[in-house]
Every structure is written in structure tokens, then in C-alpha cells.
Write a protein that holds these residues in place. Sequence first.
Motif, PDB file in Angstrom:
ATOM      1  N   THR A   1       0.855  -1.183   0.000  1.00  0.00           N
ATOM      2  CA  THR A   1       0.000   0.000   0.000  1.00  0.00           C
ATOM      3  C   THR A   1       0.894   1.237   0.000  1.00  0.00           C
ATOM      4  O   THR A   1       2.076   1.158   0.338  1.00  0.00           O
ATOM      5  N   VAL A   2       0.325   2.369  -0.339  1.00  0.00           N
ATOM      6  CA  VAL A   2       1.084   3.622  -0.336  1.00  0.00           C
ATOM      7  C   VAL A   2       1.593   3.899   1.080  1.00  0.00           C
ATOM      8  O   VAL A   2       2.739   4.313   1.269  1.00  0.00           O
ATOM      9  N   ARG A   3       0.758   3.642   2.082  1.00  0.00           N
ATOM     10  CA  ARG A   3       1.148   3.863   3.480  1.00  0.00           C
ATOM     11  C   ARG A   3       2.384   3.039   3.836  1.00  0.00           C
ATOM     12  O   ARG A   3       3.369   3.563   4.360  1.00  0.00           O
ATOM     13  N   ASP A   4       2.334   1.742   3.539  1.00  0.00           N
ATOM     14  CA  ASP A   4       3.447   0.872   3.886  1.00  0.00           C
ATOM     15  C   ASP A   4       4.708   1.213   3.098  1.00  0.00           C
ATOM     16  O   ASP A   4       5.819   1.151   3.621  1.00  0.00           O
ATOM     17  N   TYR A   5       4.540   1.589   1.825  1.00  0.00           N
ATOM     18  CA  TYR A   5       5.692   1.963   1.010  1.00  0.00           C
ATOM     19  C   TYR A   5       6.360   3.215   1.567  1.00  0.00           C
ATOM     20  O   TYR A   5       7.587   3.268   1.715  1.00  0.00           O
ATOM     21  N   ASP A   6       5.549   4.223   1.890  1.00  0.00           N
ATOM     22  CA  ASP A   6       6.113   5.463   2.425  1.00  0.00           C
ATOM     23  C   ASP A   6       6.775   5.238   3.782  1.00  0.00           C
ATOM     24  O   ASP A   6       7.824   5.814   4.070  1.00  0.00           O
ATOM     25  N   LEU A   7       6.172   4.400   4.623  1.00  0.00           N
ATOM     26  CA  LEU A   7       6.792   4.096   5.918  1.00  0.00           C
ATOM     27  C   LEU A   7       8.124   3.371   5.730  1.00  0.00           C
ATOM     28  O   LEU A   7       9.083   3.622   6.459  1.00  0.00           O
ATOM     29  N   ALA A   8       8.198   2.495   4.728  1.00  0.00           N
ATOM     30  CA  ALA A   8       9.459   1.803   4.445  1.00  0.00           C
ATOM     31  C   ALA A   8      10.519   2.798   3.969  1.00  0.00           C
ATOM     32  O   ALA A   8      11.694   2.683   4.336  1.00  0.00           O
ATOM     33  N   GLU A   9      10.119   3.787   3.182  1.00  0.00           N
ATOM     34  CA  GLU A   9      11.065   4.799   2.713  1.00  0.00           C
ATOM     35  C   GLU A   9      11.568   5.662   3.867  1.00  0.00           C
ATOM     36  O   GLU A   9      12.757   5.988   3.939  1.00  0.00           O
ATOM     37  N   VAL A  10      10.678   6.031   4.788  1.00  0.00           N
ATOM     38  CA  VAL A  10      11.096   6.805   5.957  1.00  0.00           C
ATOM     39  C   VAL A  10      12.029   5.960   6.825  1.00  0.00           C
ATOM     40  O   VAL A  10      13.010   6.461   7.376  1.00  0.00           O
ATOM     41  N   SER A  11      11.747   4.666   6.907  1.00  0.00           N
ATOM     42  CA  SER A  11      12.624   3.762   7.662  1.00  0.00           C
ATOM     43  C   SER A  11      14.027   3.731   7.060  1.00  0.00           C
ATOM     44  O   SER A  11      15.023   3.712   7.796  1.00  0.00           O
TER      45      SER A  11
END
Length: 188
Positions: A84-94
Amino acid sequence: MSGAVANLAISLGAMQVARKIPFDDPEVLNYARIGYVATQLTLLGIYYYVSMVIKKKNDQTVLKYVEPPSAMAPQEEGKLVTTTVRDYDLAEVSKLLRAVYMGILMMAFLHGYMQFTQPLFIQSLMGLKGLYDAKPLAIHILGKPAEGELKRPFKAAPGIFGGATGGPQTDKAAITEAEKKVGGKKDD
């Protein structure tokens, strides 16, 4: 100017400026340490805030792409990623947070063990440059639309010599081919 060239230019410029700073003066050295710690805490705080904004938005839009094979095994096929966009963005912030942590560890070694002082100044500037380049920050805090360079999945930045890096494939043919290989179903 590409990101790698800009990073190199900033590093070289910062090294020239750092040579002129009298780090042998304890007061100047303490200010450099305070500046470095303040920069790192600012980065960690901002990335934490970005992750909170992402979680609050909770964008459950499905994102499918084919991840390119790793440089270590280029003969392998690309892997289908459905998220999902949420999970992808959280992975990028990680990933951004890991980069800050690795920089802190490197600085602990260079300054704490090796007693180098100039990297304190240089890494403070590079941390701010990294903040400027952070795509999740641009989307979620600055409100830029997720188009062009900010379109998900994010393309890898070109190398210092401008070499093309194979980014994720988002075309329908590549996704359909990857779904067939893993036995997945095609969604229309």
C-alpha cells in the motif's frame, strides 16, 4: 545537477570551509559537537513526524511494481511487490532513519575513536542536504503532488557519472509477467 554530484560538491566545499575552522579551540569544537547533535536530533524528529503523518493519512491505495534484481545477482528475475502507499512510504522513511543511524555510528567512530573533528561540520551539512532530498518529506509535509520524481515507487537516483540505474518497473506488462511467474492472479 544530479544528487550525487551535488553531494560531492557540498562535501568538497564543506571540507574547504572546515579547514579554516579552528577545531583545536575547545570552545569551537564544543559548538561543532552541539551543531552536529542538534542536526541529528532535528533529522530524527522530522522523520518521526513524517512517519506519524503517514500513519494518520493511512492511504491504503494498492501499489504494485516489479523490483529490479539486486546488483549482487543481476541474472535473477525481478520480484513482484504488492503493497500500500502507506506501507511503502513508511518503508522509505525507515530507510532514511537507518541512514541517519549509520551516520551517527560512523561519526561515533570517526570523532569518538579516531579523534577527527572536521567530519562533525561536514556531516551536519550533509544531513541537512539529505533532509532537502527526502521524497516522503516533500510529499507529506511540503504538500507536493506525487508526480514526476515524486511518483511512487521512487526511482533510484542516478550515479555520479549519470549512469542509468534500473528502477522499479511499473508498466502493466511487467507486472502481468511477474504475476504469471509467481502464479498470482491478474487484477483489472
